[in-house]
Design a protein around this motif. Structure first.
Motif, PDB file in Angstrom:
ATOM      1  N   GLN A 166       0.828  -1.199   0.000  1.00  0.00           N
ATOM      2  CA  GLN A 166       0.000   0.000   0.000  1.00  0.00           C
ATOM      3  C   GLN A 166       0.869   1.259   0.000  1.00  0.00           C
ATOM      4  N   GLN A 167       0.191   2.406  -0.218  1.00  0.00           N
ATOM      5  CA  GLN A 167       0.919   3.664  -0.330  1.00  0.00           C
ATOM      6  C   GLN A 167       1.704   3.999   0.927  1.00  0.00           C
ATOM      7  N   ASN A 192       6.760   0.300 -12.367  1.00  0.00           N
ATOM      8  CA  ASN A 192       5.363   0.674 -12.586  1.00  0.00           C
ATOM      9  C   ASN A 192       4.495   0.355 -11.372  1.00  0.00           C
ATOM     10  N   MET A 193       4.708   1.051 -10.236  1.00  0.00           N
ATOM     11  CA  MET A 193       3.911   0.840  -9.026  1.00  0.00           C
ATOM     12  C   MET A 193       2.598   1.611  -9.127  1.00  0.00           C
ATOM     13  N   SER A 194       1.486   0.947  -8.931  1.00  0.00           N
ATOM     14  CA  SER A 194       0.185   1.624  -8.982  1.00  0.00           C
ATOM     15  C   SER A 194       0.002   2.560  -7.800  1.00  0.00           C
ATOM     16  N   THR A 195       0.708   2.318  -6.690  1.00  0.00           N
ATOM     17  CA  THR A 195       0.616   3.198  -5.527  1.00  0.00           C
ATOM     18  C   THR A 195       1.439   4.462  -5.706  1.00  0.00           C
ATOM     19  N   VAL A 197       2.473   5.652  -9.333  1.00  0.00           N
ATOM     20  CA  VAL A 197       2.115   6.234 -10.633  1.00  0.00           C
ATOM     21  C   VAL A 197       0.620   6.052 -10.861  1.00  0.00           C
ATOM     22  N   GLU A 198      -0.085   7.163 -11.005  1.00  0.00           N
ATOM     23  CA  GLU A 198      -1.529   7.105 -11.257  1.00  0.00           C
ATOM     24  C   GLU A 198      -1.824   6.859 -12.731  1.00  0.00           C
ATOM     25  N   SER A 199      -1.116   7.561 -13.615  1.00  0.00           N
ATOM     26  CA  SER A 199      -1.319   7.395 -15.053  1.00  0.00           C
ATOM     27  C   SER A 199      -0.160   8.032 -15.802  1.00  0.00           C
ATOM     28  N   ARG A 200      -0.121   7.773 -17.113  1.00  0.00           N
ATOM     29  CA  ARG A 200       0.863   8.385 -17.998  1.00  0.00           C
ATOM     30  C   ARG A 200       0.145   8.975 -19.200  1.00  0.00           C
ATOM     31  N   TRP A 212       1.553  11.443 -10.867  1.00  0.00           N
ATOM     32  CA  TRP A 212       1.789  10.725  -9.625  1.00  0.00           C
ATOM     33  C   TRP A 212       0.515  10.708  -8.791  1.00  0.00           C
ATOM     34  N   THR A 213       0.369   9.703  -7.963  1.00  0.00           N
ATOM     35  CA  THR A 213      -0.767   9.680  -7.053  1.00  0.00           C
ATOM     36  C   THR A 213      -0.647  10.859  -6.085  1.00  0.00           C
TER      37      THR A 213
END
Length: 467
Positions: A166-167, A192-195, A197-200, A212-213
């Protein structure tokens, strides 16, 4: 096989018995060119064997679709889009044949060589999660997760066993890694961590923008971290930083036995010390600790245990804030309002704007709720509800309280409210641990009443009569 058997003079009938192939097919095979390659698929295509695919007639058209100009936001032509276009044209065949044809016709870019470069002291660090299935000595199998960090220049390593990805785990592991390194490098590289990087986004000029998140971006601002995200499946962007997760798996977990999780953590700490202080790195031929002295690192303004991870929540009608299964009390005036939880490793402070409403242990002793005494007093302002509020607070202390209060209420149905009031006052005076110890002893000797708890707490030795 048929050709070799017939060349050796084996009759067709016997060939059929050996191979299961009919005599008619055997005759046809004898007339074909001699087989010299074991690639059955290429052999079939060269002789047009099997039923022709229904999608082959669209091959030229699909090739033209690949050559069409496309908008940047649409991305490259995918198999699903090709299938949809073919369906509109009346194609009724299977999708697998379409995907295989798309894979064969898709233009391929020439391979780009990986550019290896050596980082400068204090320039880069690499961070990533990994996991490994571990069988302990008792036969129990567990998926062990870890967070690995390494400085690019010195190859100084930090590895931490974690419960989740988790974050908050990312943030606290990063801070501990920076503490181990002795500071923060110029840039920190993440896969490529989803916690994180939110999107590109791809801009019109072809450059990439990383979103970034929000919470990770706030952490980066607070601590002065400059994050850098690798594009998925782009090893060229990682420079000479080797596969960190693979390094931990192949060098620590292999050929080791672990009694239990604490033993694994202890062995991991020993291994990290060894690779940092004794073992020369394969890439640099030097001990990482020797090169660590050359790293130019910034001082981090926060520590892992005290950094406040901020989360918003709405106060419930019970004057409590809920977060991940825990409840924290606040003044009744905050009911219905949005407050901010400042989550540290072991403490949580709750703010309404700039006003501090209270501080609680992050993980209460009873495992579910923390109610401050000053907040509890607000629950007692209604006389009729006070005994029940006190009783509930006592019940929340520990499951062992319930059978004691149940027995007390049934034995003193008209007087339990006074007992509960005295019990709660005793709890406020001596605290949870001593109160539960007195309650346990009173339960053991089957003495139900506040007077017995008070006698036990005071250490006196009265004759305990059973009530």
């Amino acid at each position: 096989m048929v050709q070799k058997l017939r060349q050796e003079g084996v009759p067709q009938k016997q060939v059929r018995e050996l191979t299961g192939i009919s005599e008619r097919t055997t005759s046809r095979i004898e007339k074909e060119p001699e087989v010299t390659n074991a690639d059955d698929e290429s052999f079939r295509k060269s002789r047009n064997l099997g039923r022709p695919s229904a999608v082959e007639q669209y091959e030229r058209e699909i090739q033209q679709w690949f050559e069409e100009a496309r908008k940047l936001e649409d991305g490259p032509l995918q198999g699903q889009e090709v299938l949809a276009r073919l369906r509109a044209k009346g194609y009724t065949g299977g999708k697998t044949a379409v995907y295989e044809l798309v894979h064969r016709l898709r233009p391929t870019n020439p391979p780009v060589p990986i550019v290896r470069f050596e980082g400068l002291p204090g320039e880069f660090s690499q961070h990533d999660f990994g996991q490994r299935r571990v069988r302990f000595a008792d036969g129990h199998i567990e998926v062990v997760r870890f967070f690995a960090s390494r400085l690019k220049y010195s190859r100084f390593v930090d590895v931490q066993i974690v419960d989740n990805e988790q974050q908050e785990t990312v943030v606290r592991c990063l801070l501990r890694a920076y503490e181990h390194f002795g500071g923060i490098p110029l840039m920190s590289v993440f896969d490529n961590m989803s916690t994180v990087v939110e999107s590109r986004e791809i801009r019109e000029d072809g450059s990439a923008k990383v979103n970034w998140t929000q919470r990770f971006a706030q952490f980066a601002i607070d601590c002065g971290v400059i994050p850098l995200a690798c594009w998925p499946y782009r090893p060229q962007q990682k420079g000479s930083v080797e596969n960190l997760v693979g390094f931990v798996k192949d060098n620590f977990f292999v050929a080791r036995t672990f009694q239990d999780r604490p033993d694994l953590i202890a062995q991991l700490q020993g291994w990290v010390d060894y690779v940092n202080t004794e073992r020369p790195c394969d890439a640099t031929k030097e001990i990482p600790l020797t090169r660590l002295a050359q790293e130019s690192l910034k001082v981090c303004a926060h520590q892992a245990d005290t950094y406040a991870f901020k989360v918003s929540a709405v106060v419930c009608p019970t004057a409590r804030v809920h977060y991940r299964g825990m409840e924290y009390s606040v003044p009744a005036v905050a009911i219905g309002q949005t407050v901010t939880l400042h989550l540290q490793q072991q403490r949580v402070a709750i703010y309404l704007g700039e006003r501090l409403l209270g501080e609680h242990p992050r993980f209460p002793e009873n495992g579910k709720s923390s109610v401050l005494f000053e907040h509890a007093q607000e629950l007692f302002q209604y006389r009729r509800g006070k005994p029940y509020a006190q009783r509930q607070l006592l019940l929340d202390l520990d499951p062992m309280v319930q059978p004691y209060l149940t027995e007390l209420v049934h034995r003193r149905p008209q007087g339990w409210e006074s007992d509960v009031d005295h019990m709660y006052q005793l709890y406020e005076q001596i605290g949870r641990t001593d109160f539960l110890a007195a309650l346990s002893l009173a339960t053991e000797v089957r003495c139900f009443g506040s007077e017995y708890l008070l006698a036990i707490a005071e250490g006196s030795q009265p004759v305990l009569s059973r009530s």
